[in-house]
Structure formats: C-alpha cells, structure tokens
Design a protein around this motif. Sequence first.
Motif, short mmCIF file in Angstrom:
data_model
loop_
_atom_site.label_atom_id
_atom_site.label_comp_id
_atom_site.label_asym_id
_atom_site.label_seq_id
_atom_site.Cartn_x
_atom_site.Cartn_y
_atom_site.Cartn_z
N ARG A 77 38.62 8.04 22.72
CA ARG A 77 39.59 9.09 23.08
C ARG A 77 40.57 8.43 24.15
N ILE A 78 41.96 8.96 24.09
CA ILE A 78 42.72 8.42 24.95
C ILE A 78 42.65 8.80 26.43
N GLU A 79 42.21 8.01 27.29
CA GLU A 79 41.91 8.29 28.56
C GLU A 79 41.98 7.07 29.49
N PRO A 104 43.37 12.60 22.31
CA PRO A 104 43.82 12.57 23.51
C PRO A 104 43.02 13.31 24.50
N HIS A 105 42.72 12.90 25.74
CA HIS A 105 41.80 13.61 26.60
C HIS A 105 42.65 15.03 26.72
N GLY A 108 44.18 14.58 30.17
CA GLY A 108 44.88 12.98 30.23
C GLY A 108 46.20 13.11 31.08
N TYR A 111 48.79 9.98 31.72
CA TYR A 111 48.52 8.73 30.94
C TYR A 111 48.45 9.07 29.50
N VAL A 112 48.10 10.10 29.20
CA VAL A 112 48.56 10.32 27.67
C VAL A 112 49.68 10.43 27.30
N ASP A 113 50.45 11.04 28.10
CA ASP A 113 52.07 11.08 27.79
C ASP A 113 52.51 9.40 27.52
N ALA A 116 51.41 7.99 24.29
CA ALA A 116 52.09 8.73 23.28
C ALA A 116 53.55 8.29 23.00
N TRP A 127 48.96 5.64 15.86
CA TRP A 127 48.00 6.27 16.59
C TRP A 127 47.45 7.40 15.87
N ARG A 129 45.34 10.67 15.67
CA ARG A 129 44.98 11.68 16.81
C ARG A 129 43.40 12.01 16.68
#
Length: 218
Positions: A77-79, A104-105, A108, A111-113, A116, A127, A129
């Motif tokens: 997970r993206i975090e 994505p969390h 997030g 951080y997720v932005d 991305a 990526w 998702r």
Amino acid sequence: QIPFLAFVRPAALRRRVGEALVRADIIHVLAKGEQRSTERDYSVTLPRVVVIPNGVEASPPTGPARERDVPILVPGRIEPRKNQVAVAEALHEAGQAVVFVGAPHPRGGEYVDRFAHLAESSPWITWIRGVPPEQMSDWYQRSKVVPNLSLVEVLSLVDLEAYTCGCVLVTTTRGHTIEWLGSAASYVDPNQVGRAVTLVREKLAGWIPTEPDPEVVR
C-alpha cells in the motif's frame, strides 16, 4: 479495569500494559524480534509466546512457471512508512523500469499525491493501484527482483510471498525477515535508498531462475 490516569501518564500505562501481557494465557508474535521489543518496551518477560509468521504458512506456488517479464516489483500500500516515494525517485533517476502494485492509503494525503505525480510523469514507473490478494501470486511469479525498503516492519508478508514465488529479495533491516529467510535475502537500511537501488540492479543483471529452499517454505 485500567484507571483513566493511566492514559494520560505514559509510565503508568506502560506498567499496566506490561501487567496485562504477563497475565495473558498466550501471546502471538510475528517474530522473536517482536517478542524482544515488547519485553524491552514494557520491562517484562513474556512467559507464554508463540511465533506465527504473519499468521500464515509459506507454500510454493503450483502450476507451470510464469514468464518473468517484470524486472522489478514493489508491492505494498502506498503510504509513508513503506518509503515508496524515495524508491520511485531513485529508480527514476537510475532509468530503471519498475512496477509498483499497491492501493493508495485512504489518508495518505500529500504523500500519495507525490507518489502519483512521480508515477504519472516518469516513463520508468508503472503503478497498478492495487489488486485482489489472490492475484498477487501472479505478480510475484512474473517478477525477478522485489525490493522492500519499508521504514517499519515486523515480519513482512511481502518478503515471505516474494521469496516463496522465486523472486530475488532485497529487504529492509527495519524488520525481522532475517529470522525466517536468513541469507536467502539481502538486507539494506531503508534510509540508504541509493545503495539499495544499486544492489537491486546488480541482482537484476545477474538474475537466474531460483527455487525457494524447501526447508524455509515447508
């Protein structure tokens, strides 16, 4: 019942938690290292402990071998604690193709932005998702090298799954994978992302098909 003041006095809370841990009929941990950390944090000796690596038993995949068409796979997970932004930046700068698979969390935020934006702007980064858990084994079986530079781990399910599916594993020193895989993986401080990427590319250049040790995945 824990008194209210225990929640506003950290020392009192630690003492009460420690007392509860010692009274427990059994404590399940993911690694012996987690037991040592818990005993150190709460100044106790846990009398009844059972180690269950992520609550699952590793087992090798069945069926025909897949083509290894994904050079580098980064699952998770993206975090922030997973450290993907730093990994993505380093692989982009190195001009190295990589596939990230992870949702994505939901909280997030920035951080997720950032991640991305990297994924959208870099020709080297793909990526996905997130996929259903039952599809992850297909991704592992398509991949050659799996880096895990998480800043916080206990025993990573990613590590166990990647190794079991025949991937070369470069993983974080901030966890206890070494208890389970030993020298079958390479270990890097997650703050040394440049060194990790160099090692990943070396592993990729010298990659040959491997089989997990049956003594490890039995």
